[in-house]
Design a protein around this motif. Structure first.
Motif, PDB file in Angstrom:
ATOM      1  N   SER A  26      46.952  64.256  77.220  1.00 53.19           N
ATOM      2  CA  SER A  26      47.525  64.702  78.490  1.00 53.19           C
ATOM      3  C   SER A  26      48.529  65.828  78.285  1.00 53.19           C
ATOM      4  O   SER A  26      48.778  66.612  79.204  1.00 53.19           O
ATOM      5  CB  SER A  26      48.218  63.542  79.198  1.00 53.19           C
ATOM      6  N   ALA A  27      49.115  65.926  77.104  1.00 53.92           N
ATOM      7  CA  ALA A  27      50.147  66.927  76.850  1.00 53.92           C
ATOM      8  C   ALA A  27      49.576  68.293  76.481  1.00 53.92           C
ATOM      9  O   ALA A  27      50.308  69.274  76.457  1.00 53.92           O
ATOM     10  CB  ALA A  27      51.073  66.445  75.734  1.00 53.92           C
ATOM     11  N   VAL A  28      48.266  68.381  76.210  1.00 55.78           N
ATOM     12  CA  VAL A  28      47.668  69.658  75.830  1.00 55.78           C
ATOM     13  C   VAL A  28      47.639  70.569  77.062  1.00 55.78           C
ATOM     14  O   VAL A  28      47.117  70.185  78.110  1.00 55.78           O
ATOM     15  CB  VAL A  28      46.231  69.451  75.280  1.00 55.78           C
ATOM     16  N   PRO A  29      48.194  71.778  76.962  1.00 52.56           N
ATOM     17  CA  PRO A  29      48.214  72.673  78.122  1.00 52.56           C
ATOM     18  C   PRO A  29      46.816  73.186  78.486  1.00 52.56           C
ATOM     19  O   PRO A  29      45.941  73.292  77.635  1.00 52.56           O
ATOM     20  CB  PRO A  29      49.108  73.820  77.686  1.00 52.56           C
ATOM     21  N   GLN A  30      46.639  73.502  79.746  1.00 52.58           N
ATOM     22  CA  GLN A  30      45.350  73.966  80.257  1.00 52.58           C
ATOM     23  C   GLN A  30      44.911  75.266  79.595  1.00 52.58           C
ATOM     24  O   GLN A  30      43.728  75.467  79.352  1.00 52.58           O
ATOM     25  CB  GLN A  30      45.422  74.137  81.776  1.00 52.58           C
ATOM     26  N   SER A  31      45.857  76.136  79.274  1.00 58.81           N
ATOM     27  CA  SER A  31      45.496  77.405  78.634  1.00 58.81           C
ATOM     28  C   SER A  31      44.874  77.167  77.258  1.00 58.81           C
ATOM     29  O   SER A  31      43.935  77.862  76.863  1.00 58.81           O
ATOM     30  CB  SER A  31      46.720  78.303  78.503  1.00 58.81           C
ATOM     31  N   MET A  32      45.360  76.180  76.539  1.00 55.91           N
ATOM     32  CA  MET A  32      44.789  75.868  75.235  1.00 55.91           C
ATOM     33  C   MET A  32      43.391  75.282  75.383  1.00 55.91           C
ATOM     34  O   MET A  32      42.497  75.588  74.598  1.00 55.91           O
ATOM     35  CB  MET A  32      45.687  74.890  74.481  1.00 55.91           C
ATOM     36  N   LEU A  33      43.181  74.465  76.393  1.00 59.01           N
ATOM     37  CA  LEU A  33      41.851  73.918  76.637  1.00 59.01           C
ATOM     38  C   LEU A  33      40.857  75.015  77.008  1.00 59.01           C
ATOM     39  O   LEU A  33      39.711  74.997  76.569  1.00 59.01           O
ATOM     40  CB  LEU A  33      41.912  72.865  77.741  1.00 59.01           C
ATOM     41  N   GLN A  34      41.314  75.988  77.799  1.00 61.69           N
ATOM     42  CA  GLN A  34      40.444  77.104  78.175  1.00 61.69           C
ATOM     43  C   GLN A  34      40.091  77.950  76.964  1.00 61.69           C
ATOM     44  O   GLN A  34      38.952  78.355  76.794  1.00 61.69           O
ATOM     45  CB  GLN A  34      41.133  77.959  79.242  1.00 61.69           C
ATOM     46  N   ARG A  35      41.081  78.213  76.108  1.00 59.20           N
ATOM     47  CA  ARG A  35      40.829  79.002  74.901  1.00 59.20           C
ATOM     48  C   ARG A  35      39.863  78.271  73.973  1.00 59.20           C
ATOM     49  O   ARG A  35      38.965  78.872  73.394  1.00 59.20           O
ATOM     50  CB  ARG A  35      42.137  79.274  74.184  1.00 59.20           C
ATOM     51  N   ALA A  36      40.011  76.963  73.840  1.00 58.44           N
ATOM     52  CA  ALA A  36      39.106  76.185  72.993  1.00 58.44           C
ATOM     53  C   ALA A  36      37.691  76.198  73.557  1.00 58.44           C
ATOM     54  O   ALA A  36      36.714  76.239  72.809  1.00 58.44           O
ATOM     55  CB  ALA A  36      39.614  74.756  72.868  1.00 58.44           C
ATOM     56  N   GLN A  37      37.581  76.182  74.877  1.00 58.57           N
ATOM     57  CA  GLN A  37      36.259  76.226  75.492  1.00 58.57           C
ATOM     58  C   GLN A  37      35.599  77.584  75.259  1.00 58.57           C
ATOM     59  O   GLN A  37      34.404  77.658  74.983  1.00 58.57           O
ATOM     60  CB  GLN A  37      36.355  75.960  76.980  1.00 58.57           C
ATOM     61  N   ASP A  38      36.373  78.647  75.325  1.00 57.83           N
ATOM     62  CA  ASP A  38      35.812  79.988  75.166  1.00 57.83           C
ATOM     63  C   ASP A  38      35.483  80.314  73.711  1.00 57.83           C
ATOM     64  O   ASP A  38      34.484  80.977  73.435  1.00 57.83           O
ATOM     65  CB  ASP A  38      36.790  81.027  75.703  1.00 57.83           C
ATOM     66  N   HIS A  39      36.306  79.854  72.782  1.00 56.71           N
ATOM     67  CA  HIS A  39      36.175  80.302  71.397  1.00 56.71           C
ATOM     68  C   HIS A  39      36.084  79.181  70.385  1.00 56.71           C
ATOM     69  O   HIS A  39      35.933  79.447  69.199  1.00 56.71           O
ATOM     70  CB  HIS A  39      37.375  81.173  71.009  1.00 56.71           C
ATOM     71  N   GLY A  40      36.179  77.967  70.828  1.00 55.82           N
ATOM     72  CA  GLY A  40      36.304  76.882  69.860  1.00 55.82           C
ATOM     73  C   GLY A  40      35.039  76.100  69.638  1.00 55.82           C
ATOM     74  O   GLY A  40      33.921  76.584  69.821  1.00 55.82           O
ATOM     75  N   ARG A  41      35.222  74.884  69.269  1.00 60.16           N
ATOM     76  CA  ARG A  41      34.137  74.007  68.873  1.00 60.16           C
ATOM     77  C   ARG A  41      33.171  73.744  70.012  1.00 60.16           C
ATOM     78  O   ARG A  41      31.975  73.582  69.790  1.00 60.16           O
ATOM     79  CB  ARG A  41      34.761  72.704  68.379  1.00 60.16           C
ATOM     80  N   PHE A  42      33.646  73.663  71.227  1.00 60.34           N
ATOM     81  CA  PHE A  42      32.806  73.303  72.355  1.00 60.34           C
ATOM     82  C   PHE A  42      32.380  74.505  73.186  1.00 60.34           C
ATOM     83  O   PHE A  42      31.986  74.360  74.329  1.00 60.34           O
ATOM     84  CB  PHE A  42      33.524  72.280  73.236  1.00 60.34           C
ATOM     85  N   ALA A  43      32.449  75.691  72.616  1.00 61.79           N
ATOM     86  CA  ALA A  43      32.057  76.888  73.346  1.00 61.79           C
ATOM     87  C   ALA A  43      30.571  76.840  73.658  1.00 61.79           C
ATOM     88  O   ALA A  43      29.751  76.517  72.815  1.00 61.79           O
ATOM     89  CB  ALA A  43      32.381  78.135  72.530  1.00 61.79           C
TER      90      ALA A  43
END
Length: 73
Positions: A26-43
């Motif tokens: 719950s503490a992970v910010p939305q911007s980090m989740l968006q960046r992970a979606q764009d460039h990370g493991r779950f892209a």
């Protein structure tokens, strides 16, 4: 210690682990989740993804050598 006390302590430890995991997630910010979606493991795994996945198949490190036997004693 009795078995009942050990079972209760085990359940309490699992519940505490679940609670801490939820708080960290719950503490992970939305911007980090968006960046992970764009460039990370779950892209590329979004529901609206039309190309069937992300990236190309990665070849294994060794070439295909056919059937091999392992000789070990």
């Amino acid at each position: 210690m009795s078995i009942a006390l050990l079972i209760v302590l085990g359940i309490a430890l699992v519940a505490a682990g679940v609670g801490v995991t939820f708080m960290i997630a719950s503490a992970v910010p939305q911007s980090m989740l968006q960046r992970a979606q764009d460039h990370g493991r779950f892209a590329g795994l979004a529901a609206d993804d039309q190309n069937g996945g992300s990236g190309k198949r990665v070849a294994a490190g060794q070439p295909n050598l056919g059937n091999r036997t392992i000789n070990a004693i």
